[in-house]
Design an enzyme around this catalytic site. Structure first.
Site, PDB file in Angstrom:
ATOM      1  N   GLY B  70       0.832  -1.198   0.000  1.00 53.69           N
ATOM      2  CA  GLY B  70       0.000   0.000   0.000  1.00 53.69           C
ATOM      3  C   GLY B  70       0.857   1.235   0.000  1.00 53.69           C
ATOM      4  N   GLY B  72       1.715   4.378   2.237  1.00 52.57           N
ATOM      5  CA  GLY B  72       1.601   4.972   3.561  1.00 52.57           C
ATOM      6  C   GLY B  72       1.833   6.455   3.486  1.00 52.57           C
ATOM      7  CG  PHE B  74       6.747   9.841   5.025  1.00 54.59           C
ATOM      8  CD1 PHE B  74       7.497  10.936   4.701  1.00 54.59           C
ATOM      9  CD2 PHE B  74       5.929   9.882   6.121  1.00 54.59           C
ATOM     10  CE1 PHE B  74       7.461  12.057   5.462  1.00 54.59           C
ATOM     11  CE2 PHE B  74       5.878  11.002   6.897  1.00 54.59           C
ATOM     12  CZ  PHE B  74       6.649  12.092   6.571  1.00 54.59           C
ATOM     13  CD  GLU B  76       5.713   3.028  -4.708  1.00 53.21           C
ATOM     14  OE1 GLU B  76       6.591   2.155  -4.792  1.00 53.21           O
ATOM     15  OE2 GLU B  76       5.334   3.726  -5.656  1.00 53.21           O
ATOM     16  CE  LYS B  91       5.497   3.943   5.431  1.00 51.72           C
ATOM     17  NZ  LYS B  91       4.909   4.418   6.648  1.00 51.72           N
ATOM     18  CG  ASP B 180      -1.403   9.535  10.298  1.00 50.73           C
ATOM     19  OD1 ASP B 180      -2.558   9.970  10.227  1.00 50.73           O
ATOM     20  OD2 ASP B 180      -0.810   9.001   9.352  1.00 50.73           O
TER      21      ASP B 180
END
Lengths: 216, 698
Positions: B70, B72, B74, B76, B91, B180
């Site tokens: 997915g 996020g 900042f 992929e 990430k 977040d």
């Protein structure tokens, strides 16, 4: 005359079109999940020990060969080799599976049997307990002739965000990918349908999936 | 909505971010679809989720990517397997900014069963940075909520919530604010709740691409003070309240057709908790308070107010909380431990708000200045919340201005003397104590500076409004952050508002001038009709000159300096107009005898002719006045009160200063500035916080 020609055709097919459809592979779908696809009519579930003992090795407290699931015409049967429970009842011998059947292997490994599409023979095994295959996959697909990936709930692989359905199907022992959307296989655009094999990259309007060989 | 796209482009966003801020995204109101792009949960309306690396590629040495998971906050996220077979999430952070990675580095060694583990930060051959993290195969809470449209069973909801809050309590204990929190960042792995995305999200708000683009998917969980750039741990408490509400009811407390509507509700609406049973109703109501000071002081306090799940998650071998002297390490698996841990409470009591720390750093801790500022602040608060009607305030203001003007010859020299004295003192102090502020901090390590502790208790009605307060904390911010709710007005709405404001300001400015002239004439020669007309016309034009650019900038992010420049140009234009009007009316702008006026100074010949200001002088005066003040703040709909005494006084003082610098005849500029300030404030839209609540309930 006829027979050698067919054999020759077969040989040519072998050489130029690659090997026939693999009997199992990993289907990785971006942003969706990883699926353990078996194309045979019968799979063996068991512990991941040695090589090739079970088609679907599950990292759990199981025997090396724990149960067999068989596609029998239109239906599916489960054959208990060791302790198997179906919907809370112990299975002795063979029992029929229907959509939603709860399978318990041993004492802890829990699966649900799914046949989301009424017209397709393909079935899916979802993990309910925290056990996974080894290497891990989110679900096991027992692929009959076709496997539907798409946004609808009847899809074998539910890809919520996809605009179109993509169908993976077998024909003449070959694996094909079909979609109404713009299809690209290994970087080459295909019109409507294209042949895929293990290692193929498929892109459908930005969404992508790939097939990977499962090495024992 | 167009505004958002503008930001995106101005900020040089890459393709991916533009898609995240898709202005036509119709889904934010739908909790089931408006979720961050995590595994199986990308919102429907978002365009294709493209991943740079296909399955099978090995961009990072030692790891083989299997599939994209997915997008996020900042970059992929991929599912990858190391050469040895370890499954990880990778990430990819493509915008390799130090500030973003610092957050992850802080979090690399955090250990808590309810936190997603971070393993490493690596750089690949192309210079891209990868964060290697724990891969969670289990469900994402966003998916779980989506399958329970009417809310989860209480027991299950509590299990999720206590696991989640234990992880957040641990983060707070380590001084980290998640910022977040949302179901898309909460996972279940083998039955254990895992909070993810904590290191990266920390700096989401600080980076250039803050708020508008990044948090499109997360507005449902955004505390109202986030609009003002305040990121204390209270925003996590708020988000916890939203998540708990969603767990129990299946939907978020504030839903809306658009991002703006949701943001506006966060700022103004009261959550509907009537469907909930106690104690959930009061716990959620308190967690969702608009004023951060009224929320729970800590996560522990919040969880303590909730019942425990009957079958709390248990991990064998868990030691009692605090046995190692670190609350976080052992706390929280069961949720309860973290809640009652003395360490968590202590941390809550001792640690000030995140933004207070910043504040303390930026403020020069000079005692006289601080005492003065404190007094002024209290006075301003008292004025803002005084139980006067606006007309009464206007009258008081005008009287005060006249009084000040009349007694100018007494206080002005004294003030100048005091200022000179103070300046000398400051210089001496700077020499004697190099790096004065830090010295003060070191000598009082435990005693916080006098102001911050008093702040949470201050009777601020709506913390969201604090930012617009002229001379307040905003002074230290160089960037004008838009209030999200203001971003999304349609051009028609703006135009209508503007026209209304212009009309009203004309009336108010004229009235102000009449009143001022009448009051002024009481103790000196009655001003001529020309003088009155000049003052009135200049005030109206000045008010318009403030209102129009302010309306253009309303809700738009921008830097102060360019705005000041634009305002200066507008001021120059106003000066030219003022001169034109003066010439046309043949007005005699005389010095009032009681105003100190320096006739001896010599200005260039283009400035004055027989004591009358020419075009140059008028332009210089108005240009400087518009450069000095941030006038647009007085037109901000989210300012602290409709009519702020402080703003008017500062405007008048600035005008006095400008007039003194350029030798402009007194008190005309001061009167004009006062009239502009009052009319701008009275004419530009402002919604009283109390009225917002009432409107919501109606």
């Amino acid at each position: 005359m006829y027979v050698p020609a067919t054999r020759l055709q077969g040989l040519i097919a072998m050489d130029f079109r690659g090997t026939h459809a693999p009997d199992r592979f990993m289907l990785w779908v971006d942003a969706v999940g990883g699926y353990w696809v078996c194309t045979g009519d019968e799979i063996t579930l068991g512990q991941p020990v040695g090589s090739g003992v079970s088609d679907v090795p599950i990292l759990g407290d199981l025997s090396r060969r724990h149960a067999r699931i068989r596609r029998d015409g239109e239906g599916y049967l489960i054959e208990a080799i060791r302790e198997v429970w179906l919907d809370g009842r112990p299975v002795a011998g063979v029992a029929a599976l229907v959509d939603g059947s709860k399978i318990t292997l041993g004492s802890a490994v829990k699966l649900v049997f799914r046949r989301p599409h009424a017209l397709s023979g393909t079935a899916r095994l979802d993990f309910v307990s925290h056990h996974r295959t080894q290497p891990s996959a989110d679900a096991v697909l027992m692929m009959a002739d076709a496997c539907i990936l798409g946004p609808g709930p009847h899809s074998h692989v539910v890809c919520r965000d996809w605009p179109h359905e993509v169908i993976l199907h077998r024909q003449d022992e070959q694996l094909y990918c079909r979609s109404t959307g713009a299809l690209q296989i290994d970087g080459r655009p295909c019109r409507g349908r294209g042949r895929v094999s293990v290692g193929s990259q498929v892109q459908i309007e930005g969404f992508s999936l790939c097939l990977e060989e499962i090495r024992p | 909505m167009e505004k958002q796209v503008e930001f995106v482009e101005l900020d040089g966003q890459d393709e991916m971010d533009v898609t995240a801020a898709d202005p036509d995204d119709p889904t934010p109101g739908d909790p089931a679809t408006d979720r961050p792009a995590t595994d199986r949960s990308a919102p429907k309306a978002r365009p294709a989720a493209k991943f740079v690396y296909p399955g099978g590629s090995q961009p990072l040495d030692g790891y083989t990517i299997k599939r994209g998971v997915g997008h996020g906050g900042f970059g992929e996220i991929y599912f990858a397997v190391s050469d040895a077979g370890k499954e990880v999430a990778l990430k990819l952070i493509r915008r390799n900014l130090d500030i973003e990675l610092r957050g992850v580095r802080h979090c690399l060694n955090l250990k808590h069963p309810n936190l997603l583990s971070l393993f490493d930060i690596r750089e690949d051959a192309r210079g891209d940075t990868w964060v290697v993290m724990e891969f969670v195969a289990g469900a994402c809470l966003a998916d779980v909520v989506a399958t329970h449209p009417d809310g989860l069973p209480t027991e299950e909801a509590l299990t999720w919530f206590h696991g989640l809050s234990a992880g957040v309590a641990y983060l707070h204990d380590r001084g980290i604010v998640h910022r977040d929190l949302k179901p898309g960042n909460i996972f279940s792995d083998e039955g254990i709740v895992k909070v993810g995305d904590y290191g990266l999200s920390k700096f989401v708000s600080c980076s250039r691409r803050s708020g508008q683009t990044e948090s499109v998917g997360t507005v449902h969980y955004m505390a109202p003070e986030v609009a003002n750039g305040r990121y204390g741990k209270e925003i996590d408490i708020y988000a916890l309240g939203v998540v708990l509400y969603e767990l129990l009811t299946g939907r978020v407390p504030f839903e809306g057709e658009s991002v703006g509507e949701v943001l506006m509700k966060h700022l103004t609406a009261r959550p509907d908790v009537s469907a909930l049973a106690e104690p959930y109703r009061s716990v959620i109501a308190r967690a969702l308070e608009k004023d951060p000071a009224k929320r729970f002081a800590s996560v522990g306090e919040m969880t303590a107010a909730l019942p425990q799940p009957e079958h709390p998650q248990q991990i064998a071998g868990q030691l009692p909380s605090g046995s190692f002297g670190s609350a976080g390490a052992a706390a929280g698996v069961a949720g309860a431990a973290a809640g009652q841990s003395p360490f968590a409470e202590e941390a809550a009591a001792a640690s000030p708000f995140a933004e207070e720390v910043v504040w303390a750093e930026t403020v020069d801790e000079e005692p006289i200045y601080m005492a003065l500022r404190d007094t002024v602040r209290r006075g301003r608060d008292a004025w803002d919340h005084a139980n006067f009607a606006t007309p009464v305030k206007v009258v008081i203001l005008v009287m005060a201005m006249i009084l000040l003007a009349v007694t100018a010859q007494i206080w002005l020299p004294l003030g100048v003397l005091a200022l000179l004295f103070y300046g000398g003192y400051r210089i001496v102090r700077m020499i004697v104590m190099p790096g004065g502020s830090s010295t003060v901090r070191v000598t009082r390590p435990t005693g916080p500076p006098p102001i911050p502790p008093a702040r949470p208790a201050r009777p601020r009605v709506d913390p969201a409004l604090a930012k617009t307060q002229p001379g307040g904390r905003g002074r230290y911010r160089h960037r004008e952050t838009p209030a999200p709710a203001m971003v999304l007005k349609t051009p028609q709405e703006r135009l209508t508002e503007l026209l209304g404001s212009l009309l009203l300001s004309a009336v108010v400015a004229t009235a102000m001038c009449v009143v001022m002239v009448l009051l002024n004439s009481y103790q000196s020669a009655t001003p001529s009709a020309q003088q009155c007309a000049w003052l009135g016309l200049v005030s109206v034009a000045g008010a318009w000159a403030v209102l129009i650019p302010s309306k253009l900038w309303e809700g738009v992010q921008g830097e102060t300096t360019p705005r000041r420049f634009v305002m200066m140009v507008v001021g120059l234009g106003l000066g030219a107009l003022a001169f034109g009007v003066a010439t046309m009316l043949m007005v005699d702008l005389l010095h009032y005898p009681e105003f100190p006026h320096d006739g001896g100074r010599h200005f260039p010949s283009g400035f004055y002719a027989v004591g009358q200001p020419l075009a140059m002088a008028q332009m210089a005066c108005f240009g400087t006045l518009f450069l000095l003040m941030r006038w647009w703040r007085q037109a901000d709909p989210l300012r602290s009160s409709r009519l702020s005494l402080w703003s008017v006084v500062v405007s008048a003082a600035a005008a006095a200063l400008v007039a003194a610098i350029w030798g402009f005849p007194q008190p005309w500029l001061i009167m004009a500035a006062g009239a502009i300030s009052v009319s701008v404030q009275l004419a530009s839209p402002w919604v009283h916080p109390h009225r917002r609540y009432r409107r919501q309930q109606a």
